[in-house]
Write an enzyme that holds these catalytic residues in place. Sequence first.
Site, PDB file in Angstrom:
ATOM      1  N   SER A 254       0.825  -1.210   0.000  1.00 40.42           N
ATOM      2  CA  SER A 254       0.000   0.000   0.000  1.00 40.42           C
ATOM      3  C   SER A 254       0.855   1.255   0.000  1.00 40.42           C
ATOM      4  O   SER A 254       1.957   1.279   0.538  1.00 40.42           O
ATOM      5  CB  SER A 254      -0.898  -0.012   1.242  1.00 40.42           C
ATOM      6  OG  SER A 254      -1.431   1.271   1.489  1.00 40.42           O
ATOM      7  N   LYS A 255       0.305   2.320  -0.593  1.00 35.48           N
ATOM      8  CA  LYS A 255       0.997   3.612  -0.575  1.00 35.48           C
ATOM      9  C   LYS A 255       1.096   4.161   0.849  1.00 35.48           C
ATOM     10  O   LYS A 255       1.890   5.050   1.115  1.00 35.48           O
ATOM     11  CB  LYS A 255       0.255   4.619  -1.466  1.00 35.48           C
ATOM     12  CG  LYS A 255       0.425   4.342  -2.956  1.00 35.48           C
ATOM     13  CD  LYS A 255      -0.205   5.436  -3.798  1.00 35.48           C
ATOM     14  CE  LYS A 255       0.036   5.171  -5.280  1.00 35.48           C
ATOM     15  NZ  LYS A 255      -0.543   6.236  -6.131  1.00 35.48           N
ATOM     16  N   ARG A 256       0.292   3.615   1.739  1.00 33.34           N
ATOM     17  CA  ARG A 256       0.281   4.110   3.119  1.00 33.34           C
ATOM     18  C   ARG A 256       1.250   3.364   4.027  1.00 33.34           C
ATOM     19  O   ARG A 256       1.334   3.650   5.215  1.00 33.34           O
ATOM     20  CB  ARG A 256      -1.139   4.001   3.701  1.00 33.34           C
ATOM     21  CG  ARG A 256      -2.155   4.893   2.996  1.00 33.34           C
ATOM     22  CD  ARG A 256      -3.521   4.793   3.640  1.00 33.34           C
ATOM     23  NE  ARG A 256      -4.108   3.472   3.478  1.00 33.34           N
ATOM     24  CZ  ARG A 256      -4.781   3.079   2.395  1.00 33.34           C
ATOM     25  NH1 ARG A 256      -4.941   3.914   1.379  1.00 33.34           N
ATOM     26  NH2 ARG A 256      -5.306   1.873   2.316  1.00 33.34           N
ATOM     27  N   CYS A 257       2.008   2.408   3.482  1.00 35.34           N
ATOM     28  CA  CYS A 257       2.847   1.573   4.354  1.00 35.34           C
ATOM     29  C   CYS A 257       4.124   2.274   4.806  1.00 35.34           C
ATOM     30  O   CYS A 257       4.810   1.795   5.701  1.00 35.34           O
ATOM     31  CB  CYS A 257       3.192   0.254   3.661  1.00 35.34           C
ATOM     32  SG  CYS A 257       4.458   0.422   2.390  1.00 35.34           S
ATOM     33  N   SER A 260       6.650   2.618   0.389  1.00 39.52           N
ATOM     34  CA  SER A 260       6.155   2.136  -0.898  1.00 39.52           C
ATOM     35  C   SER A 260       6.686   2.935  -2.086  1.00 39.52           C
ATOM     36  O   SER A 260       6.510   2.531  -3.224  1.00 39.52           O
ATOM     37  CB  SER A 260       4.626   2.161  -0.932  1.00 39.52           C
ATOM     38  OG  SER A 260       4.161   3.500  -0.883  1.00 39.52           O
TER      39      SER A 260
END
Length: 484
Positions: A254-257, A260
């Site tokens: 995810s882009k939120r990790c 990323s």
Amino acid sequence: MSKVKTRFAPSPTGRMHVGNLRTALYAYLIAKHEGGSFMLRIEDTDQERFQEGALEIIYRTLKDTGLVHDEGPDKDGGVGPYVQSERNAQGIYLEYAKKLIEQGDAYYCFCDKERLDSLRTTVAGKEITVYDKHCLHLSKEEIEANLAAGKPYVIRINMPTEGTTTFHDEIYGDISVNNEELDDMILIKSDGYPTYNFANVVDDHLMGITHVVRGNEYLSSTPKYNRLYEAFGWDVPVYVHCPLITNEDHQKLSKRCGHSSYEDLLEQGFVREAIVNFVALLGWSPEDNQEIMSLEELVQKFDYRHMSKSPAVFDMTKLRWMNGEYIKAMDDDKFYAMAEPYLKQVLKKDFDLKKIAGMVKTRIEILPDICDMVSFFEEMGDYDNSLYFNKKMKLTEEKSLELLKEVLPLMEQQEDYSNDALFAMLSAFGKEKNYKTGYVMWPIRIAVSGRQTTPAGATEILSVIGKEESVKRIRAAIDKLSCN
């Protein structure tokens, strides 16, 4: 087949995701391995997602990673413009959409939002709109009247509703899809811009792209692409769909990790060569299983036929290890330039920073590791006397106290605090007392660092902090052990 030509076609929507970087890297490696060319094209047809500054990120990331394009917006190769909004302004996509209308392979659709919403249905728990070809049956007169009245429209492809469509992917093999599952996708949106799918096909053909590299999430769209190639009578390119990248919990990255994107990783202290090397191995490995490879070696070894179908796990432990290997092999001056900001972050006193950088270079995995590793030079933290215990050296807290009391006068008398002079003095002391070198050095190192693990030995630490601070810390250690 003609000379291999690949492209990287990012949308300017922010930082470059690791998956996009891998697509760019694989496209570059395929082209260069085959002696072909690598093109950059900017896909900015989705104006709502466009982010200011994102174009600069694309250029900077490609330059930084060494993925130099042979042609693109800044390098005219004769098939430009290389920005889709500029191509759209020239009417390229509308021209080709109208050709399909003339052939009966596409049609104008004037359905409004309300009618489209009424077509929504749930398939496998997901709500989708399956268009019912309503406007395909409009008469020529109705279409002309709607256009003359300025009624908003989109242009849709007329997909077959019977039979199957089969296509070949170099990684996943032959894949067949029932045509009844294929929606009449939009080619030209109501704002006059082409959809991503349509613009891709038109541009790839007109720009001579032979190999299309993309994520496997586009596998389901490929029959629609092939329907367009078939309708135009164009050759279908070689498809190379890359496996999914997951986190360590096997969920989509995810882009939120937090790690990323390429820039996330740079900010976390990873070096670009290690990032590129690691990303290359997310779904591919060379026949000889070599892991540390320069970009030049990757070009030489890369064969997309050895890519995996299985999801690739973004293993942070492996990336940290690989980064550490690149740091160890780095030129000392280059490493110091990268390490200096971290050293200055925690070390305010007048230390020899180059010397300290040399101590940590082979002991860190990422650059921020430096801060914690060297902070004791600036200031001793609190530590437990149990650190002096060393079974191998037969050292206890009591014996360490005794040793430090013996060493203190020598440290006070010593004038030359260079590493060699200190080591010679303490070695001579140990020989005289019949102590092993480790027996002497261990308590001193604990006393001046407060740690069992340090980036250097006792005498190296003493040489960095100097006589005054060394004596002060050893006295404090004696007091601390005496109070136990």
